[in-house]
Scaffold this active site. Structure first.
Site, short mmCIF file in Angstrom:
data_model
loop_
_atom_site.label_atom_id
_atom_site.label_comp_id
_atom_site.label_asym_id
_atom_site.label_seq_id
_atom_site.Cartn_x
_atom_site.Cartn_y
_atom_site.Cartn_z
CB THR A 212 -9.29 60.74 -32.70
OG1 THR A 212 -10.06 61.47 -33.65
CG2 THR A 212 -7.87 61.27 -32.73
CD GLU B 294 -14.86 64.12 -38.09
OE1 GLU B 294 -14.91 65.16 -37.42
OE2 GLU B 294 -15.84 63.42 -38.32
CD GLU C 183 -10.51 63.66 -40.58
OE1 GLU C 183 -10.87 64.38 -39.63
OE2 GLU C 183 -10.27 62.46 -40.47
CG ASP D 142 -12.66 67.59 -38.73
OD1 ASP D 142 -13.66 67.59 -38.01
OD2 ASP D 142 -11.57 67.12 -38.38
CB SER E 56 -6.87 68.49 -37.33
OG SER E 56 -6.77 67.53 -36.29
N GLY F 204 -11.78 64.98 -30.35
CA GLY F 204 -12.30 66.10 -31.12
C GLY F 204 -11.66 67.40 -30.68
#
Length: 579
Positions: free
Chosen positions: A400, A420, A437, A440, A464, A486
């Protein structure tokens, strides 16, 4: 900015302004030491500024602004260059959230470019043949973890709405760097070396490793003619080839990996939409702290932490153990609610009262000033739907980046962007990495017969923690901030906001202080010279502590009556540039 106070004479003329100010607590305390040696003040500018995670990306954005571009124009340039120089963290194979301030209309909007699950995905997506959830790192590599990317369409949408320069001009800096190459940084080289299984994927192996199979060393020149060709297509045709043309077909084909074969389809890409959403805002003392709402949990959880802390006079307490204890306890309470309630509201009903001041006051009453709670239970905020829910588990997230931009017209953007995990799914096509992703989402769809809010569903956007934030005072922006990290993004941003707003710290000084995070369990303390002393002071209040590397990537721009003040997290390689 009335809330910011100088850390030295150099900034005094910029940061002090008429009007009400917060209490100034400048007395040194044992815990008030920086995590980074030789703390320096933030960068200053008058007309425009970019704070981004790599010097080449910041330079590309600054050059666009210098040519009369808007914050949206510069954002396109920054993002596309980051795809080249920081591919382990973000790119057009991933997703992003953006807050945009339109100065002409005095209007703040938020933009959801989060990835979506394929239509064929269902709640059992991450269960094995025995009905057991896969291990996280077993699920990451390969095409099954890839969601429909949203970053490119978000960039295109922002440019169409707010851009001032031609699309071809804002894409051009990335084309040049992809063709000419750039020196691999120490951080990128170390990231390649630490990425397990990356070399097992042919495209990534050919790009990130030498011919003898060793990771690219620091200083090696890395060129990407394949990505340059992709960018030339995008420059001439926009996002169409990516979502409905040749690139889309290549993306789908790339997800059909031998390991963790994906189910992404051309129809999934063609159906993707960026969503303009109302920002989620929390009144905090004299400010309005605004961020991204669901499917991000960022603004709600940061807002809950601040709303709980609003019940104490933090500036009166000072920067020591008492304030840190309150921050950690507030974080436990907020993360308890996050795990139970927060998910994509296009699919899941959520309480509307998560930021209700009365509710947060009842949550604050659960905090003992002299003793830490082991963990917090979720609360019962006011809402219409009392459906039973089960909490989901956290997933790691490392790939990220965050950047912030203020242009000469007064437009501003705070944007957090991701693939991610580091290097995403490890699957590469057309010169860019694809995200992972879908990891997640919760791997467990229900517990004790109760559905998990963040379970997999076709077309759904995974929850997220990204927290791009814009702080307003008297209806005008005074601070842009955000970070990678994260689920630790939330405490990174909240702790920095507390330092800047409550204690008047210069943004760079706030970033340089040691991180403390708690996600409703043990407290993590950033490794550094004062870590043991911090741990002992918190243990005396009953906190279970761990000392570890907490590698944030905070970037901020403060808007003051006399100019702009930018800061970049020195734990990474970012910089702030302006004129």
């Amino acid at each position: 900015m009335k809330a910011l106070l100088p850390c030295g004479a150099l900034l005094a003329s910029l940061l002090l302004s008429p009007g009400p100010a917060l209490a100034q607590d400048t007395s040194p305390q044992p815990e008030e030491t920086t995590a980074i040696a030789d703390a320096q003040p933030s960068v200053q500018a008058r007309n425009f500024m970019v704070a981004a995670a790599h010097p080449l990306a910041a330079e590309a954005g600054r050059d666009i602004l210098a040519k009369g571009g808007s914050a949206a124009d510069a954002a396109v340039a920054v993002q596309l260059v980051l795809n080249i120089v920081e591919p382990q963290s973000s790119g057009i194979g991933g997703g992003a959230f953006a807050l945009y301030w339109n100065a002409a209309l005095s209007d703040l909007t938020s933009w959801d470019g989060r990835e979506t699950a394929p239509a064929a995905a269902g709640p059992d997506y991450w269960l094995d043949e025995n009905g057991e959830p896969l291990g996280f790192f077993d699920a990451v590599p390969g095409g099954r973890s890839v969601g429909v990317p949203g970053t490119l369409k978000l960039m295109e949408e922002l440019h169409a709405r707010y851009g001032r320069l031609p699309w071809t001009q804002v894409v051009a800096p990335a084309i040049r760097i992809a063709e000419e190459g750039f020196p691999v940084s120490q951080r990128m080289s170390a990231s390649i070396a630490g990425a397990e299984k990356l070399a097992e994927f042919p495209g990534a192996r050919a790009y990130f490793f030498t011919e003898d199979g060793t990771p690219l060393p620091e200083g090696a020149t890395l060129r990407s003619p394949e990505f340059a060709r992709t960018l030339r297509q995008i420059a001439s045709e926009g996002s169409a080839p990516f979502y409905e043309g040749a690139i889309a077909r290549d993306i789908v084909a790339a997800t059909r990996t031998e390991t963790n074969t994906g189910v992404l389809a051309l129809d999934d890409l063609a159906a993707y939409e960026v969503k303009e959403r109302d920002p989620v805002c929390m009144d905090y003392r004299v400010w309005e702290v605004c961020g991204m709402g669901p499917p991000s949990s960022g603004a709600l959880t940061v807002g809950q932490i601040l709303g709980i802390l609003a019940n104490w006079d933090l500036s009166g307490l000072g920067l020591g153990t008492e304030a840190q204890h309150l921050f950690l306890e507030a974080s436990k309470l907020a993360f308890a609610d996050r795990g139970l309630y927060m998910a994509d509201t296009d699919f899941v009903d959520m309480p509307e009262g998560l930021l209700d001041p009365d509710y947060l006051t009842t949550r604050a009453a659960l905090i003992s000033e002299g003793e830490a709670m082991e963990s917090a239970d979720p609360g019962e905020p006011p809402w219409d739907d009392a459906a039973l829910r089960a909490p989901g588990l956290e997933a790691p997230e490392y790939g990220t980046s965050h950047f912030a931009i203020v242009d000469s017209y007064g437009d501003m953007i705070s944007i957090t962007t991701t693939i991610e995990s580091g290097f995403g799914s490890h699957v590469m096509t057309n010169g860019f990495l694809l995200n992972n992703e879908l990891t997640d989402f919760s791997f467990t769809p229900e517990e004790d017969g109760n559905p998990v809010a963040n379970r997999v569903e076709g077309g759904k956007r995974p929850r997220s923690s990204m927290s791009p934030t814009i702080v307003l005072e008297d209806g005008e922006p005074v601070l842009l901030i955000g970070s990678p990290g994260g689920s630790r993004i939330i405490p990174y941003v909240a702790q920095s906001l507390m330092g800047i707003l409550d204690f008047g710290l210069d943004p760079q000084v706030a970033f340089d202080r040691p991180h403390l995070t708690n996600r409703n369990g043990a407290t993590d303390i950033e490794a550094g010279p004062q870590a043991e002393e911090l741990a002992q002071s918190l243990q005396a209040l009953g906190h279970e502590t761990n000392i570890r590397d907490l590698n944030s990537g905070l970037h901020a721009i403060a808007i003051t009556p006399d100019g702009l003040i930018g800061a970049a997290d020195r734990r990474r390689e970012g910089i702030a540039l302006g004129e």
